[in-house]
Motif scaffolding. Structure first.
Motif, PDB file in Angstrom:
ATOM      1  N   VAL A   1       0.568  -1.466   0.101  1.00  0.00           N
ATOM      2  CA  VAL A   1      -0.112  -0.176   0.039  1.00  0.00           C
ATOM      3  C   VAL A   1       0.816   0.911   0.130  1.00  0.00           C
ATOM      4  CG1 VAL A   1      -1.715   1.147   1.273  1.00  0.00           C
ATOM      5  CG2 VAL A   1      -1.670  -1.524   1.179  1.00  0.00           C
ATOM      6  N   PHE A   2       2.404   1.450   0.896  1.00  0.00           N
ATOM      7  CA  PHE A   2       2.749   2.056   0.874  1.00  0.00           C
ATOM      8  C   PHE A   2       3.354   2.812  -0.241  1.00  0.00           C
ATOM      9  CE2 PHE A   2       2.405   1.466   5.365  1.00  0.00           C
ATOM     10  CZ  PHE A   2       2.552   2.838   6.055  1.00  0.00           C
ATOM     11  N   LEU A   3       3.829   1.443  -1.117  1.00  0.00           N
ATOM     12  CA  LEU A   3       4.166   1.529  -2.455  1.00  0.00           C
ATOM     13  C   LEU A   3       3.779   2.477  -3.868  1.00  0.00           C
ATOM     14  CD1 LEU A   3       7.182   0.780  -4.009  1.00  0.00           C
ATOM     15  CD2 LEU A   3       5.734  -1.542  -4.063  1.00  0.00           C
ATOM     16  N   LEU A   4       1.955   1.901  -3.219  1.00  0.00           N
ATOM     17  CA  LEU A   4       1.602   2.103  -4.482  1.00  0.00           C
ATOM     18  C   LEU A   4       0.982   3.966  -4.043  1.00  0.00           C
ATOM     19  CD1 LEU A   4      -0.894   1.738  -6.275  1.00  0.00           C
ATOM     20  CD2 LEU A   4      -2.956   1.380  -4.963  1.00  0.00           C
ATOM     21  N   ILE A   5       1.336   4.001  -2.770  1.00  0.00           N
ATOM     22  CA  ILE A   5       0.858   5.940  -2.552  1.00  0.00           C
ATOM     23  C   ILE A   5       2.086   6.524  -2.602  1.00  0.00           C
ATOM     24  CG2 ILE A   5       0.948   7.224  -1.111  1.00  0.00           C
ATOM     25  CD1 ILE A   5      -0.459   5.288   0.779  1.00  0.00           C
ATOM     26  N   GLY A   6       3.117   5.621  -2.423  1.00  0.00           N
ATOM     27  CA  GLY A   6       5.420   6.429  -3.240  1.00  0.00           C
ATOM     28  C   GLY A   6       5.281   6.754  -4.852  1.00  0.00           C
ATOM     29  N   VAL A   7       4.201   5.253  -5.772  1.00  0.00           N
ATOM     30  CA  VAL A   7       4.613   5.640  -6.628  1.00  0.00           C
ATOM     31  C   VAL A   7       3.646   6.066  -7.362  1.00  0.00           C
ATOM     32  CG1 VAL A   7       3.677   4.425  -8.602  1.00  0.00           C
ATOM     33  CG2 VAL A   7       5.349   2.920  -7.358  1.00  0.00           C
ATOM     34  N   LEU A   8       2.280   6.591  -7.221  1.00  0.00           N
ATOM     35  CA  LEU A   8       1.209   7.768  -7.850  1.00  0.00           C
ATOM     36  C   LEU A   8       1.767   8.911  -7.305  1.00  0.00           C
ATOM     37  CD1 LEU A   8      -1.962   6.007  -6.637  1.00  0.00           C
ATOM     38  CD2 LEU A   8      -1.182   6.400  -8.646  1.00  0.00           C
ATOM     39  N   GLY A   9       2.271   9.439  -6.327  1.00  0.00           N
ATOM     40  CA  GLY A   9       2.791  10.305  -5.639  1.00  0.00           C
ATOM     41  C   GLY A   9       3.506  11.096  -6.420  1.00  0.00           C
ATOM     42  N   ILE A  10       4.879  10.183  -6.823  1.00  0.00           N
ATOM     43  CA  ILE A  10       6.312  10.044  -7.627  1.00  0.00           C
ATOM     44  C   ILE A  10       5.217  10.421  -9.209  1.00  0.00           C
ATOM     45  CG2 ILE A  10       8.224   9.967  -8.857  1.00  0.00           C
ATOM     46  CD1 ILE A  10       8.851   8.875  -6.688  1.00  0.00           C
ATOM     47  N   GLY A  11       4.412   9.928  -9.672  1.00  0.00           N
ATOM     48  CA  GLY A  11       3.886   9.970 -11.218  1.00  0.00           C
ATOM     49  C   GLY A  11       2.748  11.139 -10.947  1.00  0.00           C
ATOM     50  N   LEU A  12       2.243  11.428  -9.826  1.00  0.00           N
ATOM     51  CA  LEU A  12       1.365  12.249 -10.346  1.00  0.00           C
ATOM     52  C   LEU A  12       1.591  14.051 -10.013  1.00  0.00           C
ATOM     53  CD1 LEU A  12      -1.687  11.162  -9.198  1.00  0.00           C
ATOM     54  CD2 LEU A  12      -0.951  11.575 -11.200  1.00  0.00           C
TER      55      LEU A  12
ATOM     56  N   PHE B   1       8.401   4.418   0.159  1.00  0.00           N
ATOM     57  CA  PHE B   1       9.537   3.361  -0.148  1.00  0.00           C
ATOM     58  C   PHE B   1       9.588   2.503   0.072  1.00  0.00           C
ATOM     59  CE2 PHE B   1       8.745   6.128  -3.985  1.00  0.00           C
ATOM     60  CZ  PHE B   1       7.901   5.126  -5.152  1.00  0.00           C
ATOM     61  N   LEU B   2      10.445   3.217   1.563  1.00  0.00           N
ATOM     62  CA  LEU B   2      11.433   2.462   3.171  1.00  0.00           C
ATOM     63  C   LEU B   2      10.809   1.307   3.358  1.00  0.00           C
ATOM     64  CD1 LEU B   2      13.916   2.673   4.058  1.00  0.00           C
ATOM     65  CD2 LEU B   2      13.057   4.315   5.998  1.00  0.00           C
ATOM     66  N   ILE B   3       9.433   2.004   3.756  1.00  0.00           N
ATOM     67  CA  ILE B   3       8.414   1.306   4.599  1.00  0.00           C
ATOM     68  C   ILE B   3       7.847   0.007   3.937  1.00  0.00           C
ATOM     69  CG2 ILE B   3       6.095   0.535   5.681  1.00  0.00           C
ATOM     70  CD1 ILE B   3       6.515   4.036   6.330  1.00  0.00           C
ATOM     71  N   ALA B   4       7.912   0.127   2.270  1.00  0.00           N
ATOM     72  CA  ALA B   4       7.722  -1.115   1.558  1.00  0.00           C
ATOM     73  C   ALA B   4       8.971  -2.391   1.350  1.00  0.00           C
ATOM     74  CB  ALA B   4       7.338  -0.520   0.066  1.00  0.00           C
ATOM     75  N   PHE B   5       9.776  -1.145   0.988  1.00  0.00           N
ATOM     76  CA  PHE B   5      11.384  -2.414   0.603  1.00  0.00           C
ATOM     77  C   PHE B   5      11.520  -2.499   2.168  1.00  0.00           C
ATOM     78  CE2 PHE B   5      11.629   0.757  -2.988  1.00  0.00           C
ATOM     79  CZ  PHE B   5      10.593   0.239  -3.708  1.00  0.00           C
ATOM     80  N   ALA B   6      11.117  -1.900   3.659  1.00  0.00           N
ATOM     81  CA  ALA B   6      11.566  -2.928   4.838  1.00  0.00           C
ATOM     82  C   ALA B   6      10.805  -3.967   4.502  1.00  0.00           C
ATOM     83  CB  ALA B   6      11.732  -1.637   5.368  1.00  0.00           C
ATOM     84  N   VAL B   7       9.383  -4.469   4.580  1.00  0.00           N
ATOM     85  CA  VAL B   7       8.586  -5.313   4.866  1.00  0.00           C
ATOM     86  C   VAL B   7       9.705  -6.094   3.608  1.00  0.00           C
ATOM     87  CG1 VAL B   7       6.923  -6.598   4.134  1.00  0.00           C
ATOM     88  CG2 VAL B   7       6.555  -4.042   5.596  1.00  0.00           C
ATOM     89  N   LYS B   8       9.821  -6.156   2.013  1.00  0.00           N
ATOM     90  CA  LYS B   8      10.223  -7.195   1.443  1.00  0.00           C
ATOM     91  C   LYS B   8      11.429  -7.303   1.704  1.00  0.00           C
ATOM     92  CE  LYS B   8       8.416  -8.330  -1.756  1.00  0.00           C
ATOM     93  NZ  LYS B   8       6.802  -9.858  -1.879  1.00  0.00           N
TER      94      LYS B   8
END
Length: 500
Positions: free
Chosen positions: A176-187, A217-224
């Motif tokens: 979810v955090f990854l998607l938020i970051g992606v949309l934020g950077i994209g828009l 992004f850090l939260i998303a990648f910290a889970v993975k």
């Protein structure tokens, strides 16, 4: 010939060929196994061919790029391309997935679905490493989750539903955090979304906004790639999964998080990364020591190996935090070396579990006499895991050390302190590795049991162990294999931090 869509073929082939499994005749698993393994080998040969003949090593830019408009409505492109950082993980994915399919021969229940899920995971793992579009990256990242969840909840151990639910909650919550970051950077800063990696890399943001993106992004990648405190799904998942799934999890899934940190957090958000990197180094040192102290307390063999892999991921985090050429090269080397070593350890743990049906270490003992070949390979790979010189783990950790000490960003005292604490962690690593070996293979417990039903590892298992052992020793002796791939790209990333 160069316009041929190599990467699209590589990403799409496993899952399309895997969906044909359901049309194969139902009786006998032999057809299905051989079909799956031939697809894996074909895919590996395809990637090696494409990278060998159509990839220039001295070019730090994207290569083999493809750009097809997919959804016209919001400028969503099917963008693929590789460079020096992603070529290593892609080849590692091919190698480990082929060996994991070979390791899954004992699986007979619902074998068509099982092998289809293995091939779907293959596609979903090559996807993030080769995608050049943020939304495509996110979609591939999510495609990974469903096969892992099903493989866990159908072929796991006793507590498999608990661990599968925990896995899906953690990783989907991170996504979810990854998607938020992606949309934020994209828009940001334009009316139509720009999701291209290259245009986002040259984009500059206000610092507060960049820090917000970075945290997401850090939260998303910290889970993975488990970063403490978001690592707790990993021991549960690894303790319950079938060992071929474990090979894929430890070998590749954990590396996706580290790759995302390098690719998105370092390339796209350099200012925020230079703010956050001291904290990353502190967290990495804490993680090395914490996991190395927690590992001896585990009764479950696979959980103990899982904690050791958490401890090894700490080196990756530290290398990402030390903004230096050497450190980042060490990170890529550690990604590949731990991919091999972690997968091999889980495979050997699984095969020895197949022999004696015990997972708790305090019930084992004295297995070395009954299964000498497994004992030998397990000992060698444990030595590789504790960074014996001449193995790839040693080179990787050494170069991460050099990366800290040559970093231009930190004061000398900080570097000395961090290095000292890391050295304590490296002293703790042999403790849990060797005590695991001692509890499993030495002693006299199983002498009472009749030894008639013990088989030593057959040719298939020996082949898997040796073919993982050879690259480990090869990288340890001549690490330039990996460096020659990544060194130009790493210089291009690091120069962003100092000359911008």
């Amino acid at each position: 010939m160069n316009n041929f869509p190599w990467l699209t073929l590589v990403v799409v082939l496993p899952i399309t060929a895997g969906s044909l499994i359901f049309f194969l005749p139902h009786r006998g698993n032999k057809v299905i196994r051989w079909y799956t393994i031939s697809i894996c080998i074909t895919e590996l040969l395809l990637t090696t061919y494409a990278f060998g003949y159509h990839f220039q090593l001295d070019d730090p830019l994207m290569q083999l790029t493809e750009n097809y408009q997919w959804i016209n409505f919001f400028d969503f492109y099917w963008r693929l391309g590789i460079d020096g950082i992603s070529i290593g993980p892609i080849l590692l994915t091919g190698f480990i997935t082929t060996l994991a399919t070979l390791a899954a021969w004992p699986v007979t229940r619902d074998s068509r679905l099982f092998h289809f899920l293995m091939l779907a995971m293959y596609s979903g793992q090559i996807g993030p490493f080769s995608s050049q579009d943020l939304l495509l990256f996110f979609i591939m990242w999510e495609l990974e989750l469903i096969p892992v969840y099903l493989l866990l909840s159908m072929w796991g151990g006793k507590k498999r539903l608990y661990s599968a639910t925990k896995f899906i909650l953690y990783t989907a919550g991170g996504s979810v955090f990854l998607l938020i970051g992606v949309l934020g950077i994209g828009l940001y800063g334009s009316t139509e979304p720009t999701l291209n990696f290259e245009t986002s890399a040259n984009q500059s943001y206000p610092v507060a906004l960049e820090i917000i993106f970075y945290i997401g992004f850090l939260i998303a990648f910290a889970v993975k790639s488990p970063i403490i405190p978001l690592h707790t799904w990993l021991p549960d998942t690894h303790g319950e999964a079938h060992y071929s799934t474990c090979m894929l999890l430890a070998g590749i899934l954990l590396k996706m998080g580290a790759y995302g940190l390098v690719r998105i957090n370092m390339e796209l958000l350099p200012h925020a990364h230079s703010i956050f990197s001291p904290w990353l180094m502190i967290v990495g040192t804490i993680q090395i020591i914490y996991a190395a102290l927690t590992s001896p307390g585990q009764r479950n063999l696979k959980k103990r190996i899982a904690y050791s892999s958490v401890s090894h991921m700490g080196f990756i985090i530290i290398g990402i935090g030390s903004i230096s050429d050497t450190g980042l090269n060490g990170v890529i080397l550690q990604i590949i070396s731990h991919g091999f070593i972690g997968a091999a350890l889980f495979f050997l743990a699984g095969t020895s579990y197949d022999r004696i049906r015990l997972i708790y270490l305090d019930e084992m003992g004295g297995m070395a006499i009954a299964i000498p070949k497994i004992f030998t390979t397990f000992s060698i790979l444990s030595m590789a895991s504790l960074a014996l010189p001449g193995m790839s783990g040693f080179v990787a950790e050494l170069i991460v050390f050099f990366g800290i000490l040559t970093s231009q960003k930190y004061l000398l005292m900080t570097k000395v302190l961090i290095t000292f604490v890391m050295a304590i962690g490296m002293i703790l690593t042999p403790i849990y590795s060797l005590s695991m070996l001692r509890q499993m293979f030495y002693g006299y417990k199983l002498f009472n049991a009749p030894n008639s039903y013990f088989f030593d590892s057959g040719p298939r298992e020996l082949f898997i162990s040796i073919s993982i052992l050879l690259p480990v020793i090869g990288i340890g002796i001549y690490p330039d294999f990996v460096f020659s791939l990544s060194v130009d790209k790493v210089e291009a990333i690091i120069s962003n931090f100092f000359y911008r």
